[in-house]
Design an enzyme around this catalytic site. Structure first.
Site, PDB file in Angstrom:
ATOM      1  N   HIS A  99      75.165  52.036 -68.093  1.00 45.35           N
ATOM      2  CA  HIS A  99      77.306  52.061 -68.199  1.00 45.35           C
ATOM      3  C   HIS A  99      77.361  51.231 -66.809  1.00 45.35           C
ATOM      4  O   HIS A  99      76.349  50.604 -66.754  1.00 45.35           O
ATOM      5  CB  HIS A  99      77.247  53.284 -67.566  1.00 45.35           C
ATOM      6  CG  HIS A  99      78.738  54.292 -67.292  1.00 45.35           C
ATOM      7  ND1 HIS A  99      79.131  53.612 -66.732  1.00 45.35           N
ATOM      8  CD2 HIS A  99      79.133  54.763 -68.913  1.00 45.35           C
ATOM      9  CE1 HIS A  99      81.009  54.081 -66.449  1.00 45.35           C
ATOM     10  NE2 HIS A  99      80.191  54.511 -67.743  1.00 45.35           N
ATOM     11  N   ASP A 176      70.291  56.918 -62.714  1.00 41.06           N
ATOM     12  CA  ASP A 176      71.173  56.982 -62.790  1.00 41.06           C
ATOM     13  C   ASP A 176      71.698  58.633 -63.804  1.00 41.06           C
ATOM     14  O   ASP A 176      70.784  59.018 -65.110  1.00 41.06           O
ATOM     15  CB  ASP A 176      72.925  56.097 -63.825  1.00 41.06           C
ATOM     16  CG  ASP A 176      74.024  56.986 -64.475  1.00 41.06           C
ATOM     17  OD1 ASP A 176      73.554  57.546 -64.347  1.00 41.06           O
ATOM     18  OD2 ASP A 176      74.353  55.422 -64.360  1.00 41.06           O
ATOM     19  N   GLN A 179      73.995  60.681 -67.586  1.00 37.90           N
ATOM     20  CA  GLN A 179      74.048  62.117 -68.693  1.00 37.90           C
ATOM     21  C   GLN A 179      72.866  62.547 -68.693  1.00 37.90           C
ATOM     22  O   GLN A 179      72.465  63.253 -69.746  1.00 37.90           O
ATOM     23  CB  GLN A 179      73.987  60.690 -69.625  1.00 37.90           C
ATOM     24  CG  GLN A 179      75.724  60.442 -69.832  1.00 37.90           C
ATOM     25  CD  GLN A 179      76.546  60.797 -70.086  1.00 37.90           C
ATOM     26  OE1 GLN A 179      76.599  61.647 -70.629  1.00 37.90           O
ATOM     27  NE2 GLN A 179      77.440  60.416 -70.169  1.00 37.90           N
ATOM     28  N   CYS A 340      82.235  52.016 -72.184  1.00 33.44           N
ATOM     29  CA  CYS A 340      82.095  51.707 -70.761  1.00 33.44           C
ATOM     30  C   CYS A 340      80.608  50.919 -70.692  1.00 33.44           C
ATOM     31  O   CYS A 340      79.951  51.058 -69.605  1.00 33.44           O
ATOM     32  CB  CYS A 340      82.048  52.449 -69.564  1.00 33.44           C
ATOM     33  SG  CYS A 340      83.799  53.148 -69.006  1.00 33.44           S
TER      34      CYS A 340
HETATM   35  C1  LIG Z   1      75.183  56.927 -67.923  1.00 27.67           C
HETATM   36  C2  LIG Z   1      76.616  57.043 -67.060  1.00 27.67           C
HETATM   37  N1  LIG Z   1      76.220  56.342 -65.937  1.00 27.67           N
HETATM   38  C3  LIG Z   1      77.392  56.433 -65.372  1.00 27.67           C
HETATM   39  C4  LIG Z   1      78.413  57.093 -65.098  1.00 27.67           C
HETATM   40  C5  LIG Z   1      79.926  56.884 -64.254  1.00 27.67           C
HETATM   41  O1  LIG Z   1      81.033  57.706 -64.415  1.00 27.67           O
HETATM   42  P1  LIG Z   1      81.784  58.619 -63.563  1.00 27.67           P
HETATM   43  O2  LIG Z   1      82.739  58.055 -64.224  1.00 27.67           O
HETATM   44  O3  LIG Z   1      82.019  60.268 -62.983  1.00 27.67           O
HETATM   45  O4  LIG Z   1      81.465  57.744 -62.121  1.00 27.67           O
HETATM   46  C6  LIG Z   1      79.470  57.848 -66.024  1.00 27.67           C
HETATM   47  C7  LIG Z   1      80.301  58.116 -67.526  1.00 27.67           C
HETATM   48  O5  LIG Z   1      79.975  57.725 -68.419  1.00 27.67           O
HETATM   49  C8  LIG Z   1      77.861  57.558 -67.648  1.00 27.67           C
HETATM   50  O6  LIG Z   1      77.624  58.035 -68.531  1.00 27.67           O
END
Ligand SMILES: Cc1ncc(COP(=O)(O)O)c(C=O)c1O
Length: 382
Positions: A99, A176, A179, A340
């Site tokens: 992301h 991370d 998900q 994203c």
């Molecule tokens: C894999 C992953 N990492 C990071 C994020 C960022 O999350 P947040 O916008 O809640 O900070 C997302 C959001 O879609 C995501 O899917």
């Protein structure tokens, strides 16, 4: 029908009630008051921290830092870890399915430090090329930051194996988990990761709250991310002494209600059971995949052997935005776009995909309705 759970999830009544209860009966600032309400709020906030610890099986409660979300957790590590450990000529390894929030902080940081960002490639089925990843780990590597589950493809990465490879070279790993947490039981000790991050709102909790888990030994060595109130033990004009963990990383008044709401979401999930959730979603994923395969001109992106319940697809006849708009007209919420993950879209040579991301409350009947609506999209645009 709501199929946009990877963007954010719906909230159980228990979470909404917990927020309401905090603001109507407990509202007070934490950690600073001796009065009744302040103690009530402090206890509720700290109980949530302990609930998070148990939920991801961290060793110590003080290894759980509340943040605004995954993005802030990653930025915290990028900023703080690098001040101490990242130098010119070093490398940070990520993957091609990250992301943006697990790309851009590292990219900016590497530019600032004269370090190099290395990107492990993925295969055509959307799986990480584990051997290529391993080859990228060198004596210069200072950190690995990799997603557990891809938001755009659903691929579940073999993070335990990746962590083992990185640790064999003495390299710490940030996972991370944004998900992963809604779909899989998480055990950070079993994974052996050094940092694990996720967002409350993707796991049926409120927006504005998230978690950074970090191994205490590392967090102890890292400087504060932000400075100000609550993160200090004592302040004099000639010297400030920082507070101990976790407070060192929680400057200022936090999202107290958000943390309490996240605690309620975790209680809810514990009650439903992550194993039951995973089993139901595996069935939904299989069924949804069959439904999509039965429609002319649909191509699923992300066919990893190990997948979470994300269905990312394109259609010969219609652009993802047209698909999204037509489905919206029928009361079906999916997401259309680059999710994203622009470098990932480039990898698959598409500008965008349509994505139906499922949660435990979705049903086969809803997937039937999605299938019928997509058949109509095919008729109209085909
Ligand atoms: C894999 C992953 N990492 C990071 C994020 C960022 O999350 P947040 O916008 O809640 O900070 C997302 C959001 O879609 C995501 O899917």
């Amino acid at each position: 029908m709501y199929f946009d759970n990877a963007a954010t999830t719906q909230k159980p009544q228990q979470v909404i009630d917990a927020l309401n209860n905090y603001y109507t009966r407990q509202n007070s600032n934490i950690h600073r008051g001796v009065h009744y309400l302040s103690q009530l709020a402090t206890n509720a906030y700290e109980e949530s921290r302990e609930a998070v610890r148990q939920f991801i099986n961290a060793k110590h409660t003080h290894e759980i830092i509340f943040t605004r979300g995954t993005t802030e957790s990653i930025n915290l590590v990028a900023s703080s870890f690098s001040k101490k450990f990242l130098h010119e000529g070093n490398t940070v390894v990520i993957s091609a399915m990250e992301h943006h929030s697990n790309i851009v902080p590292w990219q900016v940081l590497c530019e600032e430090k004269g370090a190099r960002l290395r990107v492990a490639p993925i295969t055509d089925t959307g799986e990480l090329d584990v051997q290529a990843f391993q080859r990228m780990l060198t004596g210069r590597t200072k950190l690995v930051a990799v997603t557990y589950v891809s938001n755009a493809l659903g691929s579940v990465n073999p993070v335990k194996e990746l962590i083992g490879m990185a640790h064999a070279r003495g390299v710490p790993v940030l996972v991370d988990g944004a998900q992963a947490v809604p779909h899989l039981a998480i055990d950070v000790l079993e994974l052996g990761c050094d940092f694990f991050v996720f967002s409350g709102h993707k796991v049926f909790g409120p927006t504005g709250i998230g978690v950074l888990y970090g191994r205490a030994e590392l967090l102890e060595e890292m400087p504060p991310y932000q400075t100000g109130g609550d993160m200090i033990l004592s302040v004099r004009f000639d010297k400030t002494i920082f507070n101990s963990l976790p407070h060192k990383f929680e400057a200022g008044t936090p999202d107290i209600a958000g943390a309490i709401g996240l605690g309620a979401a975790i209680d809810y999930l514990n009650h439903v059971g992550m194993d039951r959730i995973a089993a139901h979603e595996a069935e939904l994923l299989q069924y949804g995949t069959e439904v999509l395969h039965s429609i002319d001109g649909v191509r699923i992106l992300g066919n990893a052997a190990h997948k979470a319940s994300v269905l990312s697809f394109v259609m010969d006849a219609a652009h993802p935005h047209d698909i999204g708009q037509m489905l919206d007209g029928e009361g079906i919420a999916i997401r259309a776009g680059h999710h994203c993950a622009q470098p990932l879209m480039e990898r698959f040579d598409v500008p965008a995909t349509a994505r139906a991301s499922l949660a435990f409350y979705n049903t086969r009947e809803e997937l039937d309705a999605l299938g019928k609506a997509l058949e109509r999209v095919h008729e109209v645009f085909g």
